[in-house]
Design a protein around this motif. Structure first.
Motif, short mmCIF file in Angstrom:
data_model
loop_
_atom_site.label_atom_id
_atom_site.label_comp_id
_atom_site.label_asym_id
_atom_site.label_seq_id
_atom_site.Cartn_x
_atom_site.Cartn_y
_atom_site.Cartn_z
N ARG A 156 58.15 -26.47 65.55
CA ARG A 156 56.73 -26.14 65.66
C ARG A 156 56.01 -26.40 64.35
N ASP A 157 56.57 -25.90 63.24
CA ASP A 157 55.91 -26.06 61.94
C ASP A 157 55.78 -27.53 61.56
N ASP A 158 56.82 -28.30 61.81
CA ASP A 158 56.78 -29.72 61.46
C ASP A 158 55.79 -30.47 62.34
N LEU A 159 55.76 -30.12 63.62
CA LEU A 159 54.83 -30.79 64.54
C LEU A 159 53.38 -30.49 64.19
N ILE A 160 53.09 -29.25 63.86
CA ILE A 160 51.72 -28.88 63.50
C ILE A 160 51.28 -29.64 62.25
N ALA A 161 52.19 -29.79 61.29
CA ALA A 161 51.87 -30.55 60.07
C ALA A 161 51.56 -32.02 60.43
N LYS A 162 52.35 -32.59 61.32
CA LYS A 162 52.11 -33.98 61.74
C LYS A 162 50.78 -34.10 62.50
N LEU A 163 50.47 -33.14 63.34
CA LEU A 163 49.21 -33.16 64.09
C LEU A 163 48.01 -33.05 63.17
N GLY A 165 47.94 -34.15 60.15
CA GLY A 165 47.84 -35.48 59.55
C GLY A 165 47.16 -36.47 60.48
N MET A 166 47.44 -36.35 61.77
CA MET A 166 46.79 -37.22 62.76
C MET A 166 45.29 -36.98 62.80
N LEU A 167 44.88 -35.72 62.66
CA LEU A 167 43.44 -35.40 62.66
C LEU A 167 42.73 -36.05 61.48
N GLU A 168 43.42 -36.21 60.36
CA GLU A 168 42.82 -36.87 59.21
C GLU A 168 42.52 -38.34 59.53
N HIS A 169 43.43 -38.99 60.27
CA HIS A 169 43.18 -40.38 60.70
C HIS A 169 41.99 -40.43 61.66
N ILE A 230 45.10 -33.52 70.55
CA ILE A 230 45.78 -33.00 69.35
C ILE A 230 45.60 -31.49 69.25
N GLU A 231 44.37 -31.02 69.45
CA GLU A 231 44.09 -29.59 69.37
C GLU A 231 44.82 -28.83 70.48
N MET A 232 44.87 -29.43 71.67
CA MET A 232 45.57 -28.78 72.78
C MET A 232 47.07 -28.64 72.48
N THR A 233 47.64 -29.68 71.88
CA THR A 233 49.05 -29.63 71.51
C THR A 233 49.31 -28.52 70.49
N ALA A 274 44.70 -46.70 62.91
CA ALA A 274 45.14 -46.63 64.30
C ALA A 274 46.65 -46.87 64.41
N ILE A 275 47.16 -47.79 63.60
CA ILE A 275 48.61 -48.05 63.57
C ILE A 275 49.35 -46.82 63.05
N ASP A 276 48.81 -46.20 62.00
CA ASP A 276 49.42 -44.98 61.48
C ASP A 276 49.40 -43.87 62.53
N LEU A 277 48.31 -43.80 63.28
CA LEU A 277 48.21 -42.81 64.36
C LEU A 277 49.32 -43.03 65.40
N LYS A 278 49.51 -44.29 65.82
CA LYS A 278 50.55 -44.60 66.79
C LYS A 278 51.93 -44.24 66.26
N THR A 279 52.16 -44.49 64.99
CA THR A 279 53.45 -44.16 64.37
C THR A 279 53.70 -42.66 64.40
N GLU A 280 52.67 -41.88 64.03
CA GLU A 280 52.80 -40.42 64.03
C GLU A 280 52.96 -39.86 65.45
N ILE A 281 52.24 -40.45 66.39
CA ILE A 281 52.35 -40.00 67.79
C ILE A 281 53.78 -40.21 68.29
N GLU A 282 54.38 -41.35 67.93
CA GLU A 282 55.75 -41.62 68.36
C GLU A 282 56.74 -40.62 67.74
N LYS A 283 56.50 -40.27 66.47
CA LYS A 283 57.35 -39.26 65.82
C LYS A 283 57.21 -37.92 66.52
#
Length: 292
Positions: A156-163, A165-169, A230-233, A274-283
Motif C-alpha cells: 500500500r505504501d509503495d503504491l501510494i508513493a507511485k500514484l 508520482g503519477m499525479l506529478e506527470h 489515480i485518486e480512486m486507487t 506520457a511514457i513515464d506515466l505508462k511505465t509507472e502504471i505498469e509497475k
C-alpha cells in the motif's frame, strides 16, 4: 487494511499422546485455490479444513502441509481371527484323511498362517482429534494472515508513493498542454507573415487552423479521467479490503488513458511524461497482482 496474497504461517501443537504441525504458504492467484497435503488418517477432515480457511482467505494459491504424530502405545492391538483359524484346522484335518498323514498341528505353527493374527488400529476419537487439529490450523492461519497484512501494508505504501508520482506527470501535462496551442498559433502566424510579407493575415482562417490543431491534441478529458482513476486507487488502498480485482481493472483504464494521451501529442516533453506515466502504471499493475 489490505492483504498481500503472499504469506506464510506455521503452528505446532503437542500433547502427551499426539503432535500436529500445520504449515501454510501462498502466492498470488486469480481465485482461491487451496491444496492440502496431510496423512490419510486426517483425510476425513478435509472439508472442515477448507471451510475453516475460507473464513480468512479470499484469493491466492494456498498450500497447506499437515503432519501428525501419534505417541499412544495402545493405539494398535492384536486381533485373533478364530474363524480363519478354524478354516485352516478343518482343511488340515481333511488333508490328513486324504493322504494318510500324521496330524502335527501345533498352536505355534497355526499362529503363523496368514490372517490368523492381524494388527488392528484402535478407533480414533474424531471429536478430540478435530479439536487439536482445529487449534493448530487456527494458529497457523493467525501467523499466515499477519504476514499477509504486513506485506499488504508495504505494498500500500509503495503504491501510494507511485500514484503520487503519477499525479506529478498529470499536473505537468495539464499545465503544458494549453501552452502548446498558444505556441502553435504563434508559429503559424509567424510563418504566414513570412510568406505573405506585409499582406493582411486572415484571422478567421488562422483561428480555424488553430482550432483544428487544438481539437487534435486536446487531452483534457483523458487527464480528468486519469486523475480520477489515480485518486480512486489511492482511496481504495487507504480504505482496504479485498480490492485486488477492482484495482487491476482501474489500472487497465489508467493505461488506456495514457495511451490516448501519447497518441494525441506531438510535443516531446508531453510524450516523455506520457511514457513515464505508462511505465509507472505498469509497475503499479504488477504490484496490484499481489493484492488479495
Amino acid at each position: 487494511m489490505i492483504k498481500s496474497m503472499t504469506g506464510f504461517g506455521r503452528y505446532e501443537i503437542a500433547e502427551e499422546e499426539r503432535k500436529i504441525t500445520v504449515e501454510m504458504k501462498s502466492v498470488n492467484h486469480r481465485y482461491l485455490d487451496v491444496s492440502i497435503k496431510m496423512p490419510k488418517k486426517l483425510s476425513f477432515f478435509e472439508t472442515a479444513i477448507r471451510s475453516e480457511l475460507k473464513n480468512f482467505i479470499q484469493r491466492g494459491k494456498v498450500d497447506v502441509f499437515i503432519t501428525y504424530e501419534d505417541f499412544t502405545e495402545s493405539n494398535i492391538c492384536v486381533k485373533y481371527n478364530r474363524e480363519v483359524a478354524a478354516e485352516y484346522v478343518k482343511y488340515l484335518e481333511q488333508m490328513q484323511k486324504d493322504f494318510s498323514l500324521d496330524n502335527d498341528i501345533r498352536v505355534s505353527t497355526l499362529s503363523r498362517y496368514p490372517e490368523v493374527f492381524s494388527m488392528e488400529e484402535q478407533t480414533v476419537d474424531e471429536e478430540e482429534l478435530w479439536k487439536l487439529l482445529d487449534k493448530a490450523i487456527k494458529g497457523a492461519v493467525e501467523g499466515f494472515v499477519a504476514s499477509r497484512i504486513k506485506e499488504g501494508e508495504n505494498l500500500r505504501d509503495d503504491l501510494i508513493a507511485k500514484l503520487d508520482g503519477m499525479l506529478e506527470h498529470v499536473d505537468f501535462i495539464e499545465k503544458r498542454s494549453p501552452e502548446i496551442i498558444t505556441e502553435y498559433r504563434q508559429k503559424l502566424e509567424d510563418k504566414v507573415k513570412e510568406l505573405l510579407g506585409d499582406a493582411q493575415v486572415d484571422e478567421s482562417r488562422l483561428l480555424m487552423e488553430v482550432t483544428i490543431f487544438a481539437d487534435k491534441v486536446c487531452v483534457d478529458e483523458e487527464l480528468v479521467r486519469l486523475r480520477s482513476h489515480i485518486e480512486m486507487t489511492k482511496d481504495n488502498l487507504i480504505q482496504g479490503g479485498s480490492i485486488g480485482r477492482k484495482l487491476d481493472f482501474i489500472a487497465q483504464e489508467m493505461n488506456r488513458e495514457a495511451n490516448t494521451i501519447l497518441s494525441k501529442t506531438n510535443n516531446l516533453e508531453i510524450s516523455n511524461h506520457a511514457i513515464d506515466l505508462k511505465t509507472e502504471i505498469e509497475k503499479v499493475r504488477e504490484q496490484i497482482q499481489n493484492i488479495e
